[in-house]
Motif scaffolding. Structure first.
Motif, PDB file in Angstrom:
ATOM      1  N   LEU A   1       3.812  94.460 138.636  1.00  0.00           N
ATOM      2  CA  LEU A   1       4.592  93.270 139.179  1.00  0.00           C
ATOM      3  C   LEU A   1       6.054  93.287 138.793  1.00  0.00           C
ATOM      4  O   LEU A   1       6.757  92.965 139.653  1.00  0.00           O
ATOM      5  CB  LEU A   1       3.577  92.066 138.545  1.00  0.00           C
ATOM      6  CG  LEU A   1       4.385  90.653 139.121  1.00  0.00           C
ATOM      7  CD1 LEU A   1       4.110  90.530 140.450  1.00  0.00           C
ATOM      8  CD2 LEU A   1       3.564  89.669 138.434  1.00  0.00           C
ATOM      9  N   ASN A   2       6.206  93.644 137.443  1.00  0.00           N
ATOM     10  CA  ASN A   2       7.721  93.439 137.092  1.00  0.00           C
ATOM     11  C   ASN A   2       8.534  94.244 137.830  1.00  0.00           C
ATOM     12  O   ASN A   2       9.763  94.094 137.840  1.00  0.00           O
ATOM     13  CB  ASN A   2       7.732  93.566 135.510  1.00  0.00           C
ATOM     14  CG  ASN A   2       7.022  92.582 134.729  1.00  0.00           C
ATOM     15  OD1 ASN A   2       6.741  91.488 135.321  1.00  0.00           O
ATOM     16  ND2 ASN A   2       6.718  92.828 133.556  1.00  0.00           N
ATOM     17  N   ALA A   3       8.055  95.431 138.278  1.00  0.00           N
ATOM     18  CA  ALA A   3       8.853  96.466 138.749  1.00  0.00           C
ATOM     19  C   ALA A   3       9.056  96.038 140.392  1.00  0.00           C
ATOM     20  O   ALA A   3       9.776  96.797 141.117  1.00  0.00           O
ATOM     21  CB  ALA A   3       8.342  97.780 138.784  1.00  0.00           C
ATOM     22  N   GLY A   4       8.304  95.038 140.832  1.00  0.00           N
ATOM     23  CA  GLY A   4       8.354  94.760 142.278  1.00  0.00           C
ATOM     24  C   GLY A   4       7.786  95.749 143.246  1.00  0.00           C
ATOM     25  O   GLY A   4       8.130  96.064 144.286  1.00  0.00           O
TER      26      GLY A   4
ATOM     27  N   TRP B   1       4.108 107.737 141.658  1.00  0.00           N
ATOM     28  CA  TRP B   1       5.411 108.091 141.990  1.00  0.00           C
ATOM     29  C   TRP B   1       6.299 106.894 142.013  1.00  0.00           C
ATOM     30  O   TRP B   1       7.484 106.981 141.826  1.00  0.00           O
ATOM     31  CB  TRP B   1       5.243 108.785 143.569  1.00  0.00           C
ATOM     32  CG  TRP B   1       4.857 110.079 143.471  1.00  0.00           C
ATOM     33  CD1 TRP B   1       3.521 110.573 143.840  1.00  0.00           C
ATOM     34  CD2 TRP B   1       5.422 111.332 142.800  1.00  0.00           C
ATOM     35  NE1 TRP B   1       3.406 111.899 143.653  1.00  0.00           N
ATOM     36  CE2 TRP B   1       4.506 112.498 142.980  1.00  0.00           C
ATOM     37  CE3 TRP B   1       6.613 111.744 142.280  1.00  0.00           C
ATOM     38  CZ2 TRP B   1       4.741 113.651 142.635  1.00  0.00           C
ATOM     39  CZ3 TRP B   1       6.844 112.829 141.775  1.00  0.00           C
ATOM     40  CH2 TRP B   1       6.004 113.873 141.712  1.00  0.00           C
ATOM     41  N   TRP B   2       5.785 105.823 142.439  1.00  0.00           N
ATOM     42  CA  TRP B   2       6.612 104.528 142.644  1.00  0.00           C
ATOM     43  C   TRP B   2       7.144 104.169 141.162  1.00  0.00           C
ATOM     44  O   TRP B   2       8.015 103.809 140.838  1.00  0.00           O
ATOM     45  CB  TRP B   2       5.923 103.475 143.462  1.00  0.00           C
ATOM     46  CG  TRP B   2       5.905 103.568 144.782  1.00  0.00           C
ATOM     47  CD1 TRP B   2       4.932 103.775 145.505  1.00  0.00           C
ATOM     48  CD2 TRP B   2       7.147 103.729 145.602  1.00  0.00           C
ATOM     49  NE1 TRP B   2       5.414 104.075 146.938  1.00  0.00           N
ATOM     50  CE2 TRP B   2       6.783 103.798 146.870  1.00  0.00           C
ATOM     51  CE3 TRP B   2       8.625 103.098 145.219  1.00  0.00           C
ATOM     52  CZ2 TRP B   2       7.706 103.808 148.033  1.00  0.00           C
ATOM     53  CZ3 TRP B   2       9.413 103.240 146.398  1.00  0.00           C
ATOM     54  CH2 TRP B   2       8.937 103.387 147.705  1.00  0.00           C
ATOM     55  N   MET B   3       6.065 104.211 140.289  1.00  0.00           N
ATOM     56  CA  MET B   3       6.367 103.808 139.017  1.00  0.00           C
ATOM     57  C   MET B   3       7.064 104.820 138.009  1.00  0.00           C
ATOM     58  O   MET B   3       7.371 104.326 136.916  1.00  0.00           O
ATOM     59  CB  MET B   3       5.014 103.100 138.123  1.00  0.00           C
ATOM     60  CG  MET B   3       4.433 102.016 138.934  1.00  0.00           C
ATOM     61  SD  MET B   3       5.743 100.502 138.774  1.00  0.00           S
ATOM     62  CE  MET B   3       5.504 100.205 137.131  1.00  0.00           C
ATOM     63  N   GLY B   4       7.042 106.054 138.360  1.00  0.00           N
ATOM     64  CA  GLY B   4       7.656 106.996 137.697  1.00  0.00           C
ATOM     65  C   GLY B   4       8.707 107.537 138.183  1.00  0.00           C
ATOM     66  O   GLY B   4       9.864 107.029 137.953  1.00  0.00           O
ATOM     67  N   GLU B   5       8.804 108.465 138.789  1.00  0.00           N
ATOM     68  CA  GLU B   5      10.292 109.025 139.491  1.00  0.00           C
ATOM     69  C   GLU B   5      10.932 108.042 140.385  1.00  0.00           C
ATOM     70  O   GLU B   5      12.250 108.001 139.940  1.00  0.00           O
ATOM     71  CB  GLU B   5       9.882 110.365 140.472  1.00  0.00           C
ATOM     72  CG  GLU B   5      11.257 111.020 140.874  1.00  0.00           C
ATOM     73  CD  GLU B   5      11.777 111.722 139.817  1.00  0.00           C
ATOM     74  OE1 GLU B   5      13.268 112.174 140.066  1.00  0.00           O
ATOM     75  OE2 GLU B   5      11.300 111.923 138.838  1.00  0.00           O
TER      76      GLU B   5
ATOM     77  N   ARG C   1      14.892 106.221 139.195  1.00  0.00           N
ATOM     78  CA  ARG C   1      15.818 106.507 140.241  1.00  0.00           C
ATOM     79  C   ARG C   1      16.476 105.050 140.255  1.00  0.00           C
ATOM     80  O   ARG C   1      17.776 104.729 140.438  1.00  0.00           O
ATOM     81  CB  ARG C   1      15.459 107.122 141.294  1.00  0.00           C
ATOM     82  CG  ARG C   1      16.189 108.283 141.842  1.00  0.00           C
ATOM     83  CD  ARG C   1      17.426 108.917 141.177  1.00  0.00           C
ATOM     84  NE  ARG C   1      18.343 108.591 142.396  1.00  0.00           N
ATOM     85  CZ  ARG C   1      18.644 109.503 143.330  1.00  0.00           C
ATOM     86  NH1 ARG C   1      17.926 110.404 143.382  1.00  0.00           N
ATOM     87  NH2 ARG C   1      19.507 109.176 144.337  1.00  0.00           N
ATOM     88  N   ALA C   2      15.558 104.211 140.621  1.00  0.00           N
ATOM     89  CA  ALA C   2      16.215 102.701 140.922  1.00  0.00           C
ATOM     90  C   ALA C   2      16.737 102.090 139.550  1.00  0.00           C
ATOM     91  O   ALA C   2      17.792 101.419 139.836  1.00  0.00           O
ATOM     92  CB  ALA C   2      14.977 101.752 141.337  1.00  0.00           C
ATOM     93  N   ASN C   3      16.410 102.360 138.313  1.00  0.00           N
ATOM     94  CA  ASN C   3      16.882 101.935 137.264  1.00  0.00           C
ATOM     95  C   ASN C   3      18.437 102.612 137.107  1.00  0.00           C
ATOM     96  O   ASN C   3      19.200 102.020 136.709  1.00  0.00           O
ATOM     97  CB  ASN C   3      16.051 102.064 136.127  1.00  0.00           C
ATOM     98  CG  ASN C   3      16.502 101.536 134.780  1.00  0.00           C
ATOM     99  OD1 ASN C   3      16.607 100.506 134.668  1.00  0.00           O
ATOM    100  ND2 ASN C   3      16.707 102.518 133.639  1.00  0.00           N
ATOM    101  N   GLU C   4      18.349 103.774 137.331  1.00  0.00           N
ATOM    102  CA  GLU C   4      19.810 104.754 137.326  1.00  0.00           C
ATOM    103  C   GLU C   4      20.846 104.044 138.137  1.00  0.00           C
ATOM    104  O   GLU C   4      22.064 103.990 137.722  1.00  0.00           O
ATOM    105  CB  GLU C   4      19.515 106.048 137.448  1.00  0.00           C
ATOM    106  CG  GLU C   4      18.798 106.637 136.345  1.00  0.00           C
ATOM    107  CD  GLU C   4      18.604 108.249 136.513  1.00  0.00           C
ATOM    108  OE1 GLU C   4      19.082 108.582 138.000  1.00  0.00           O
ATOM    109  OE2 GLU C   4      18.087 109.196 135.949  1.00  0.00           O
ATOM    110  N   ASP C   5      20.298 103.772 139.470  1.00  0.00           N
ATOM    111  CA  ASP C   5      21.146 103.279 140.396  1.00  0.00           C
ATOM    112  C   ASP C   5      21.371 101.872 140.430  1.00  0.00           C
ATOM    113  O   ASP C   5      22.165 101.208 140.859  1.00  0.00           O
ATOM    114  CB  ASP C   5      20.515 103.637 141.862  1.00  0.00           C
ATOM    115  CG  ASP C   5      20.467 105.026 142.012  1.00  0.00           C
ATOM    116  OD1 ASP C   5      21.225 105.807 141.213  1.00  0.00           O
ATOM    117  OD2 ASP C   5      19.997 105.539 142.988  1.00  0.00           O
ATOM    118  N   GLY C   6      20.651 101.058 139.395  1.00  0.00           N
ATOM    119  CA  GLY C   6      20.886  99.770 139.288  1.00  0.00           C
ATOM    120  C   GLY C   6      20.422  98.946 140.466  1.00  0.00           C
ATOM    121  O   GLY C   6      21.222  97.770 140.915  1.00  0.00           O
TER     122      GLY C   6
END
Length: 501
Positions: free
Chosen positions: A344-347, A368-372, A376-381
């Protein structure tokens, strides 16, 4: 008060108990404005979606948007509110350039929905946030302040006004004072707004995109000494427009209030601006009381009296609400409460669900969504939804892994290619030559070469140290650029060395 003058969060909570009030404004997704027929479509040229009514011209008369009323009732029902049998609009009078009428048509003491609640989960603990009311009103226009260092009116050389937004339907959802959250107050505030956003989206009444201003939160906060009953003076941080910022605003204000009170100072009842860059707030203007707005009933609008049959019909048509749906999905996916909260927190709930609908197994979709992809989303902000990859493409990657065409390493490279705009998974695999080497002859040759080049390790394996096979597997994987099936490689190594696995 600068950031360096704040007391620590722990010291603030040791001395004071935070009390919160959250006011959330939601732009409704109606085609026309709340009291006229002007379009609400985004992206139009400034001041092209206006008319005499939303500009407050003399002689113009408003008419209530029926879909706006229906949306308000749905929200009220989903928030466990009572729905008024009779309510009316009022004029909230104040002068500001983005209010062309010099008053806002809103509801004051007679809201359409009241006395509700919304339960939220924080670290496995359920907090019930009580709802004071949910009322209908209209949005203001948009001011753009030109010149100056902050982009705000102070110091600006001039201001530009766009009235396209003036009159767009809003629902304002106001909580009762939230007490008892203690040190978890920032997390409770974030969880509440998160849950509310999911609820609004599930009802289909708004996209609730905070980054676009479709949902905004005003954070009211006060402190009272530990053990005291009387609430302290509150501040109101206006227009906080992200979930993370709601949490940061509450935390900062707790520390700021505690610093002021600890130094013997007095909290000023005021509105404050939130600053994304450092999570701080600064003073805006002294906060008005209700009487300062000179509320009086709107004379140009008839009261709203929803028929009970209509209300019950709307209640019966409500979709499965987010909390109920999450519990169902959690059981179907075999997740713990903590794992589901992370999703949920990750949307990621809708993304994972859509990927499963495209044929992917639940555990692989989540992996895949919660891992890789989360990495990537975190790195790209950015949010997960902003990544240039679709659930259908992720499902295709899962299918390629399942059929043995890709292993995890190659799947990550495939996803990397999709994100880089190289095409869909199959195109990336073909262009990069990423398929798993499945030809037994080629694998056998690679294994023979690895055994020959690592005779000492091969002898250890023959001598019973089967764990040493990992080194030979690694050599083969390196030789095949990671494109071999590691499990099959291990089988071949042991077969060729005459050892049982």
């Amino acid at each position: 008060m600068t950031v360096t003058e704040l007391v620590s969060y722990e010291d603030a909570l040791a001395a004071y108990d935070p009390v919160m009030g959250l006011e959330v404004h939601v732009e409704l997704g109606t085609k026309t404005k709340m009291f006229c027929g002007c379009s609400t479509a985004l992206g139009a040229e400034p001041n092209t979606q206006t008319c005499p009514t939303c500009l407050g011209m003399p002689g113009s008369l408003p008419v209530v948007n029926a879909t706006g009323v229906e949306s308000a009732i749905k929200i009220g029902l989903a928030l466990n509110c009572e729905i008024a049998e009779w309510c009316r609009f009022a004029r909230k009078n104040y002068f500001y350039p983005d209010m062309p009428k010099n008053f806002q048509t809103s509801q004051y003491d007679e809201p359409i929905a009241f006395n509700g609640y919304l339960d939220v989960d924080v670290d496995g603990e359920v907090f019930r946030v009580e709802i004071e009311r949910a009322h209908m009103e209209e949005d203001t226009g948009k001011s753009t302040h030109v010149g100056g260092a902050t982009g705000r009116i102070h110091g600006a050389q001039h201001s530009l006004l766009d009235y396209n937004r003036a009159g767009i339907p809003l629902i304002e959802i106001v909580t009762k004072p939230i007490v008892g959250a203690g040190a978890k107050a920032p997390e409770v505030a974030k969880a509440y707004v998160t849950e509310l956003r999911e609820l609004i989206k599930s009802l289909g009444v708004s996209d609730a995109r905070m980054e676009m201003g479709q949902m905004r939160c005003d954070v009211n906060l006060s402190l009272r000494p530990q053990g005291a009953d009387k609430f302290g003076t509150r501040s109101e941080t206006k227009n906080v427009n992200s979930l993370r910022s709601v949490e940061r605003a509450v935390r900062f204000e707790i520390q700021r209030h505690a610093a002021v009170l600890g130094d013997g100072g007095t909290i000023i009842q005021e509105t404050r601006h939130f600053h994304e860059e450092d999570g701080s707030t600064t003073s805006g203007r002294v906060k008005e009381e209700a009487e300062d707005y000179r509320y009086f009933p709107e004379p140009d609008l008839v009261p709203v009296a929803p028929a009970r049959t209509w209300v019950e019909e709307l209640r019966g048509g409500l979709p499965e609400l987010p909390r109920v749906r999450r519990n169902r999905l959690r059981e179907e996916w075999g997740l713990s409460r903590h794992e589901m909260q992370s999703v949920l927190n990750a949307g990621a709930i809708e993304l994972i669900t859509a990927t499963i609908d495209e044929g992917a197994p639940a555990d692989q979709a989540r992996k895949w969504w919660m891992g890789e992809l989360a990495r990537r989303a975190n790195e790209d902000g950015v949010e997960l939804t902003a990544l240039p990859i679709t659930p259908a493409q992720v499902a295709r990657v899962c299918a390629l892994v399942k059929e043995g065409s890709l292993n995890d390493k190659l799947a990550r490279q495939t996803i990397e290619g999709v994100l880089a705009g190289e095409g869909g998974p199959d195109e990336v695999v073909a262009a990069r030559g990423l398929k798993v080497v499945s030809d037994e002859g080629a694998l056998g040759t690679a294994v023979d070469e690895a055994i020959a080049a690592n005779a000492v390790i091969a002898d250890k394996i023959r001598g019973g140290k089967v764990a040493a096979a990992g080194a030979l597997v690694g050599a083969v994987m390196k030789a095949t650029r990671g494109q071999a099936d590691a499990a099959r490689v291990r089988e071949l190594i042991l077969e060729k060395l005459g050892v049982e696995g």
